[in-house]
Design a protein around this motif. Structure first.
Motif, PDB file in Angstrom:
ATOM      1  N   SER A 104      -5.542   7.917  10.052  1.00 55.04           N
ATOM      2  CA  SER A 104      -4.903   6.653   9.068  1.00 55.04           C
ATOM      3  C   SER A 104      -5.130   5.306  10.718  1.00 55.04           C
ATOM      4  CB  SER A 104      -3.299   7.251   9.512  1.00 55.04           C
ATOM      5  OG  SER A 104      -2.490   6.242  10.625  1.00 55.04           O
ATOM      6  N   THR A 105      -5.035   4.615  10.096  1.00 52.83           N
ATOM      7  CA  THR A 105      -5.142   3.607  11.170  1.00 52.83           C
ATOM      8  C   THR A 105      -4.141   3.237  12.356  1.00 52.83           C
ATOM      9  OG1 THR A 105      -4.607   2.201   9.536  1.00 52.83           O
ATOM     10  CG2 THR A 105      -6.726   1.804  10.137  1.00 52.83           C
ATOM     11  N   ASN A 106      -2.879   3.554  11.811  1.00 49.98           N
ATOM     12  CA  ASN A 106      -1.648   3.714  12.331  1.00 49.98           C
ATOM     13  C   ASN A 106      -1.885   5.289  13.898  1.00 49.98           C
ATOM     14  OD1 ASN A 106      -0.520   2.104  11.483  1.00 49.98           O
ATOM     15  ND2 ASN A 106       1.677   3.100  11.398  1.00 49.98           N
ATOM     16  N   GLN A 128      -8.990   5.916   4.697  1.00 53.29           N
ATOM     17  CA  GLN A 128      -8.193   6.167   5.471  1.00 53.29           C
ATOM     18  C   GLN A 128      -8.609   7.682   4.547  1.00 53.29           C
ATOM     19  OE1 GLN A 128      -5.165   4.428   7.675  1.00 53.29           O
ATOM     20  NE2 GLN A 128      -4.498   4.573   5.673  1.00 53.29           N
ATOM     21  N   LYS A 132      -0.740   7.305   6.058  1.00 53.83           N
ATOM     22  CA  LYS A 132       0.562   7.980   6.617  1.00 53.83           C
ATOM     23  C   LYS A 132       1.485   6.733   5.247  1.00 53.83           C
ATOM     24  CE  LYS A 132       0.622   7.864  10.911  1.00 53.83           C
ATOM     25  NZ  LYS A 132       1.169   8.357  12.038  1.00 53.83           N
ATOM     26  N   GLY A 133       2.372   7.334   4.763  1.00 52.45           N
ATOM     27  CA  GLY A 133       3.773   6.890   4.204  1.00 52.45           C
ATOM     28  C   GLY A 133       5.058   6.534   4.964  1.00 52.45           C
ATOM     29  N   ARG A 134       5.565   5.943   4.170  1.00 54.02           N
ATOM     30  CA  ARG A 134       6.853   6.120   5.163  1.00 54.02           C
ATOM     31  C   ARG A 134       7.751   7.738   4.528  1.00 54.02           C
ATOM     32  NH1 ARG A 134      10.939   2.887   2.375  1.00 54.02           N
ATOM     33  NH2 ARG A 134      12.474   3.045   3.846  1.00 54.02           N
ATOM     34  N   TRP A 139       0.077   8.075   2.221  1.00 51.35           N
ATOM     35  CA  TRP A 139      -0.399   6.461   1.664  1.00 51.35           C
ATOM     36  C   TRP A 139      -1.895   6.652   0.732  1.00 51.35           C
ATOM     37  CZ3 TRP A 139       2.424   2.702  -0.095  1.00 51.35           C
ATOM     38  CH2 TRP A 139       1.510   1.211  -0.073  1.00 51.35           C
ATOM     39  N   LYS A 199       5.208  -1.797  -7.067  1.00 47.18           N
ATOM     40  CA  LYS A 199       4.225  -2.511  -5.081  1.00 47.18           C
ATOM     41  C   LYS A 199       3.035  -2.347  -4.744  1.00 47.18           C
ATOM     42  CE  LYS A 199       5.586   0.893  -1.289  1.00 47.18           C
ATOM     43  NZ  LYS A 199       6.228   1.597  -0.549  1.00 47.18           N
ATOM     44  N   GLY A 202       3.024  -1.968   1.552  1.00 42.23           N
ATOM     45  CA  GLY A 202       3.832  -1.179   2.010  1.00 42.23           C
ATOM     46  C   GLY A 202       3.495  -0.940   3.478  1.00 42.23           C
ATOM     47  N   LEU A 203       4.194  -0.772   4.145  1.00 41.41           N
ATOM     48  CA  LEU A 203       4.752  -1.523   5.409  1.00 41.41           C
ATOM     49  C   LEU A 203       5.592   0.491   6.923  1.00 41.41           C
ATOM     50  CD1 LEU A 203       7.059  -4.338   6.092  1.00 41.41           C
ATOM     51  CD2 LEU A 203       3.807  -3.850   5.739  1.00 41.41           C
ATOM     52  N   ILE A 221      -0.120  -1.635   8.056  1.00 39.42           N
ATOM     53  CA  ILE A 221       0.076  -2.249   6.861  1.00 39.42           C
ATOM     54  C   ILE A 221      -0.897  -2.064   5.297  1.00 39.42           C
ATOM     55  CG2 ILE A 221      -0.577  -4.630   5.925  1.00 39.42           C
ATOM     56  CD1 ILE A 221       0.800  -6.052   8.155  1.00 39.42           C
ATOM     57  N   GLY A 222      -0.901  -1.212   4.484  1.00 41.22           N
ATOM     58  CA  GLY A 222      -1.084  -1.241   3.210  1.00 41.22           C
ATOM     59  C   GLY A 222      -1.054  -2.411   2.301  1.00 41.22           C
TER      60      GLY A 222
HETATM   61  C1  BTN Z   1       4.872   3.024   2.341  1.00 37.67           C
HETATM   62  O1  BTN Z   1       5.316   3.977   2.922  1.00 37.67           O
HETATM   63  O2  BTN Z   1       5.028   2.048   2.233  1.00 37.67           O
HETATM   64  C2  BTN Z   1       4.542   2.601   4.279  1.00 37.67           C
HETATM   65  C3  BTN Z   1       2.852   2.537   3.586  1.00 37.67           C
HETATM   66  C4  BTN Z   1       2.137   2.401   4.895  1.00 37.67           C
HETATM   67  C5  BTN Z   1       0.747   2.653   4.801  1.00 37.67           C
HETATM   68  C6  BTN Z   1       0.236   1.596   5.843  1.00 37.67           C
HETATM   69  S1  BTN Z   1      -2.027   1.975   5.338  1.00 37.67           S
HETATM   70  C7  BTN Z   1      -2.079   1.298   7.478  1.00 37.67           C
HETATM   71  C8  BTN Z   1      -0.993   2.538   8.520  1.00 37.67           C
HETATM   72  N1  BTN Z   1      -2.024   3.666   8.178  1.00 37.67           N
HETATM   73  C9  BTN Z   1      -1.542   4.649   7.890  1.00 37.67           C
HETATM   74  O3  BTN Z   1      -2.052   5.659   8.087  1.00 37.67           O
HETATM   75  N2  BTN Z   1      -0.193   3.436   6.983  1.00 37.67           N
HETATM   76  C10 BTN Z   1      -0.115   2.258   6.756  1.00 37.67           C
END
Ligand code: BTN
Length: 332
Positions: A104-106, A128, A132-134, A139, A199, A202-203, A221-222
């Motif tokens: 995950s870039t995060n 990735q 990861k999403g919210r 994601w 969508k 996502g952030l 940011i994806g």
């Molecule tokens: C959402 O659930 O809407 C948020 C999605 C965020 C995805 C981005 S992709 C880059 C960064 N790395 C991750 O693992 N998640 C975010």
């Protein structure tokens, strides 16, 4: 291609990047192997090895015996030098770490920030393995089609104000989509970017903070840029799309990343100088929520009302003064 100590795969290394920048300086003209070898203080055979590696990575580099090398075309590989080429950012994206694959870039950006990476550093991945999403969701992050990007910021704000940066990144993504397509994205509270109700981005912002002080924020940011319909997971909770699916046109991920970093840079410097008000104003315009009647559903209960705005903590404020901190918003 070398592997870094983290096991992440860099898109390419330093010497290749220097050769690319020399080739680019020449525009359509040629540069001789000797000139490259003198400029970089490497042997002619090292130059040749790098040229071969760049070609293998998709760069079209032609060679003419009497003239030397010229760069005819570059691949859309999210190479830092390609992204930075002509980029107007002063802070965001000054350092770019581009990897072919990461979990995950995060997570990568968070680790780099803990190790002291400078403000504005961007981590970008071609794919990735654990995007990861919210709310703990996954994601979808297939290779070669989208943007997965995390930017490190070190704002002088209190932790409660951190959601302001999520709103800032939503505005930046919407602006970038507007600049590179004729789409008019809408921001859905709190932080989804929609096109035609589906969508597209996502952030996920994460932070390290003490009680009264933010150490750093990672803006995750994806953006679904060139993703095809069959690449979306079958079990999506909400309809999703990509810029390609909405426009029928492939968008350069390199150009998109450059534009996104420029917009983040512009908004963040304005945020530092003028505070949150300009971001809030543009967020409200792009959400088209102000004055709209909405129903917000959260954990089975729902509330309806006319939206007055968002407050400085990112909560949705209804006309009756109700403050809504989380939920799914539908305009009725
Ligand atoms: C959402 O659930 O809407 C948020 C999605 C965020 C995805 C981005 S992709 C880059 C960064 N790395 C991750 O693992 N998640 C975010």
């Amino acid at each position: 291609m070398t592997r870094s100590r983290t096991g992440e795969e860099p898109v390419s290394g330093g010497t290749g990047e220097h050769i690319l920048s020399l080739l680019r300086q020449k525009k359509e003209a040629h540069i001789s192997g000797e000139e490259i070898s003198n400029s970089l203080n490497i042997s002619r055979s090292a130059v040749w090895k790098q040229i071969r590696a760049l070609r293998a990575a998709g760069y079209m580099i032609s060679a003419e015996p009497s003239k030397g090398y010229s760069l005819d075309a570059s691949p859309d590989t999210l190479h830092p030098a390609e992204i930075r080429h002509g980029m107007k950012s002063l802070l965001v994206g000054r350092k770019i770490q581009s990897v072919a694959k990461t979990v995950s870039t995060n997570a990568t950006a968070f680790r780099l920030a803990e190790e002291g990476a400078e403000e504005g550093t961007a981590v970008i991945a071609d794919c990735q393995s654990g995007g990861k999403g919210r709310l703990g969701r996954v994601w979808a992050s297939p290779q070669g089609v989208n943007l997965y990007c995390s930017v490190i910021l070190r704002p002088d704000i209190k932790p409660v104000a951190a959601p302001q940066l999520t709103f800032l990144s939503a505005v930046a993504v919407a602006r970038a989509i507007e600049r590179l397509s004729d789409l008019k994205p809408r921001i859905k509270w709190p932080n989804d970017i929609l096109v035609d109700g589906k969508k597209v981005a996502g952030l996920l912002n994460e932070m390290s903070a003490e009680t009264d002080k933010v150490n750093f924020v990672v803006l995750g940011i994806g953006v679904n840029i060139n993703m095809r319909a069959e690449q979306f997971p079958a079990d999506l909770r909400h309809p999703a799309t990509s810029v390609f699916l909405e426009t029928g046109k492939t968008v350069s991920r390199t150009a998109f990343t450059r534009v996104l970093l420029e917009e983040l840079d512009d908004l963040y410097r304005q945020f530092v100088n003028e505070g949150y008000a300009p971001v809030r104003k543009e967020w409200l315009e792009k959400s088209r929520l102000e004055g709209a009647v909405v129903t917000v559903t959260d954990n089975g209960s729902s509330r309806s009302g006319r939206v007055r705005g968002i407050d400085e903590y990112g909560a949705l404020i209804l006309e009756n003064g109700e403050q809504i901190l989380s939920g799914d918003v539908v305009i009725v």
